[in-house]
Design an enzyme around this catalytic site. Structure first.
Site, PDB file in Angstrom:
ATOM      1  N   GLY A 143       0.741  -1.373  -0.064  1.00  0.00           N
ATOM      2  CA  GLY A 143       0.122   0.058  -0.078  1.00  0.00           C
ATOM      3  C   GLY A 143       0.747   1.294  -0.094  1.00  0.00           C
ATOM      4  O   GLY A 143       0.186   2.343   0.770  1.00  0.00           O
ATOM      5  N   SER A 144       2.093   1.059  -0.655  1.00  0.00           N
ATOM      6  CA  SER A 144       2.811   2.348  -0.598  1.00  0.00           C
ATOM      7  C   SER A 144       2.028   3.552  -1.592  1.00  0.00           C
ATOM      8  O   SER A 144       2.188   4.732  -1.370  1.00  0.00           O
ATOM      9  CB  SER A 144       4.144   2.099  -0.986  1.00  0.00           C
ATOM     10  OG  SER A 144       4.445   2.026  -2.383  1.00  0.00           O
ATOM     11  N   ASN A 145       1.321   2.923  -2.639  1.00  0.00           N
ATOM     12  CA  ASN A 145       0.795   4.055  -3.193  1.00  0.00           C
ATOM     13  C   ASN A 145      -0.552   4.465  -2.862  1.00  0.00           C
ATOM     14  O   ASN A 145      -0.855   5.715  -3.076  1.00  0.00           O
ATOM     15  CB  ASN A 145       0.604   3.636  -4.843  1.00  0.00           C
ATOM     16  CG  ASN A 145       1.772   3.486  -5.817  1.00  0.00           C
ATOM     17  OD1 ASN A 145       2.095   4.699  -6.025  1.00  0.00           O
ATOM     18  ND2 ASN A 145       2.255   2.525  -6.146  1.00  0.00           N
ATOM     19  N   MET A 173      -3.821  -7.349  -7.103  1.00  0.00           N
ATOM     20  CA  MET A 173      -3.239  -8.539  -7.881  1.00  0.00           C
ATOM     21  C   MET A 173      -4.388  -9.502  -8.668  1.00  0.00           C
ATOM     22  O   MET A 173      -4.609 -10.446  -8.193  1.00  0.00           O
ATOM     23  CB  MET A 173      -2.377  -9.416  -7.088  1.00  0.00           C
ATOM     24  CG  MET A 173      -1.091  -8.635  -6.818  1.00  0.00           C
ATOM     25  SD  MET A 173      -0.139  -7.829  -8.046  1.00  0.00           S
ATOM     26  CE  MET A 173       0.571  -9.159  -8.643  1.00  0.00           C
ATOM     27  N   ARG A 174      -5.335  -8.730  -9.481  1.00  0.00           N
ATOM     28  CA  ARG A 174      -6.552  -9.282  -9.584  1.00  0.00           C
ATOM     29  C   ARG A 174      -7.186  -8.682 -11.170  1.00  0.00           C
ATOM     30  O   ARG A 174      -7.005  -7.298 -10.972  1.00  0.00           O
ATOM     31  CB  ARG A 174      -7.511  -9.298  -8.543  1.00  0.00           C
ATOM     32  CG  ARG A 174      -8.556 -10.364  -8.679  1.00  0.00           C
ATOM     33  CD  ARG A 174      -9.282 -10.312  -7.114  1.00  0.00           C
ATOM     34  NE  ARG A 174      -8.438 -10.856  -6.161  1.00  0.00           N
ATOM     35  CZ  ARG A 174      -8.524 -12.143  -6.120  1.00  0.00           C
ATOM     36  NH1 ARG A 174      -9.238 -13.227  -6.774  1.00  0.00           N
ATOM     37  NH2 ARG A 174      -7.701 -12.844  -5.105  1.00  0.00           N
ATOM     38  N   ASN A 184      -5.162   2.886 -13.051  1.00  0.00           N
ATOM     39  CA  ASN A 184      -4.258   2.020 -12.624  1.00  0.00           C
ATOM     40  C   ASN A 184      -2.973   2.489 -12.911  1.00  0.00           C
ATOM     41  O   ASN A 184      -2.607   3.303 -13.503  1.00  0.00           O
ATOM     42  CB  ASN A 184      -4.355   0.630 -13.346  1.00  0.00           C
ATOM     43  CG  ASN A 184      -3.352  -0.528 -13.073  1.00  0.00           C
ATOM     44  OD1 ASN A 184      -3.093  -0.514 -11.688  1.00  0.00           O
ATOM     45  ND2 ASN A 184      -3.025  -1.299 -13.640  1.00  0.00           N
ATOM     46  N   HIS A 233       1.589   1.347 -13.447  1.00  0.00           N
ATOM     47  CA  HIS A 233       2.093   0.355 -13.841  1.00  0.00           C
ATOM     48  C   HIS A 233       3.657   0.617 -13.739  1.00  0.00           C
ATOM     49  O   HIS A 233       4.042   1.641 -14.171  1.00  0.00           O
ATOM     50  CB  HIS A 233       1.718  -0.186 -15.155  1.00  0.00           C
ATOM     51  CG  HIS A 233       2.428  -1.265 -15.636  1.00  0.00           C
ATOM     52  ND1 HIS A 233       2.162  -2.666 -15.146  1.00  0.00           N
ATOM     53  CD2 HIS A 233       3.583  -1.384 -16.475  1.00  0.00           C
ATOM     54  CE1 HIS A 233       2.952  -3.734 -15.827  1.00  0.00           C
ATOM     55  NE2 HIS A 233       3.899  -2.908 -16.703  1.00  0.00           N
TER      56      HIS A 233
END
Lengths: 212, 212
Positions: free
Chosen positions: B22-24, B99-100, B116, B118
């Protein structure tokens, strides 16, 4: 690990192969290429502007037939290009807008000593119209890549990449111009690194050896 | 042209969907997100560290079951996530290491309002292990991309990209850390742009409208 074949001593004679305007040819002639020196220009296009640039810069320049195909070499003709480069003591081949796929002889003779430049951050947008591909995708950054050539299209090990922003207002022309400025810095830089004799290729990674 | 659905007025309530550290999530809570405010965290991983971070930051945080699959949602369960977000007045969904793969309901309800992040300069190196892909390819620059999510893997329209150099001595850990620093700047920036109500999507290009 493969040590790239830049000579650590003396001058490396460079052949530039080009089909068009030759702005990268000019950048390689005027930029800091270290031990590399542009000694020869060969073009497959007898009307290419780059011929006039070579004349003005005092670089030997020749048109040689590439054979009867439109986008690749005839195998025999490519062999003649190699013979001619060998006769001139060429140690490094720089593709600069040569609109033609290598068929074998150049890579066989000069494997690991053929460079290409491409107007995108590879592996994004290989092949034709890279700037248009980038704009259509909607990337926010693009740039250019100098890489060793292999038998794929824009697939060889990367030597230098330089980045530019992509602006909302960009079209192909404005983005191409911004990337071209960086190409003119990236290509001499890659040649300088190669000719320093300090580049090593590990797998696909091109690294700079440090130390004495 | 589609006007992205960032509200030009008032607060945009953000749900962060995360599976891991959860750093973002933390960067979105503490960074300058303009009108956006993180109101909710949902995780599919009851042991995720991000739950503790949410507690510390005073953000409502819940574990919800994603269904019986390992890498995608159950269709019914994804619908329950949507219902819960709707009940909390969520206007923007930020995927942050979830992750889904989304199966439909979230994109149907929040189309054009799901982001999102990346860890590569897309379209290079989509999917898993982007940093390792980049190192194996041997690129000299990499970075991160914030994009609107669509039903592909890392294929949606790009909002923000930030660049980092790749060093000869990099391994996955060092490159990932350098990219992560930029992720923590890029994600709040993308949210801020979206929530300003000034982003427009033309084809795949995300542009910032200027004017009054």
């Amino acid at each position: 690990m493969t040590i790239a074949s830049g000579s650590a001593e003396g001058t490396v004679r460079i052949a530039v192969l080009a089909s068009g305007r030759g702005s990268n040819f000019e950048a390689l002639c005027s930029g800091d290429t270290g031990r590399g020196r542009v000694a020869l220009l060969i073009t497959d296009n007898p009307g290419a502007q780059v011929l006039k640039k070579a004349e003005r810069l005092g670089v030997e320049a020749v048109y040689m037939t590439p054979g009867r195909y439109r986008t690749r070499f005839g195998i025999e003709e490519e062999g003649e290009w190699v013979s001619f480069m060998r006769s001139r003591g060429v140690g490094l081949v720089c593709l600069a807008g040569l609109m033609r796929i290598l068929k074998g002889p150049i890579l066989e003779e000069y494997g690991g000593r053929v460079m290409n430049i491409h107007p995108s951050l590879l592996p994004s947008f290989p092949g034709l119209d890279a700037q248009d591909q980038a704009l259509r995708y909607g990337v926010k950054v693009s740039g250019c890549t100098v890489h060793y050539a292999d038998d794929g299209v824009d697939t060889g090990p990367v030597i230098v990449q330089r980045v530019v922003p992509v602006m909302d207002y960009d079209d192909v022309e404005s983005l191409s111009a911004r990337i071209l400025e960086q190409e003119h810095l990236a290509y001499p830089e890659a040649v300088r690194l190669h000719c320093s004799g300090r580049l090593a290729v590990r797998g696909r990674r091109v690294e700079t050896c440090t130390g004495s």
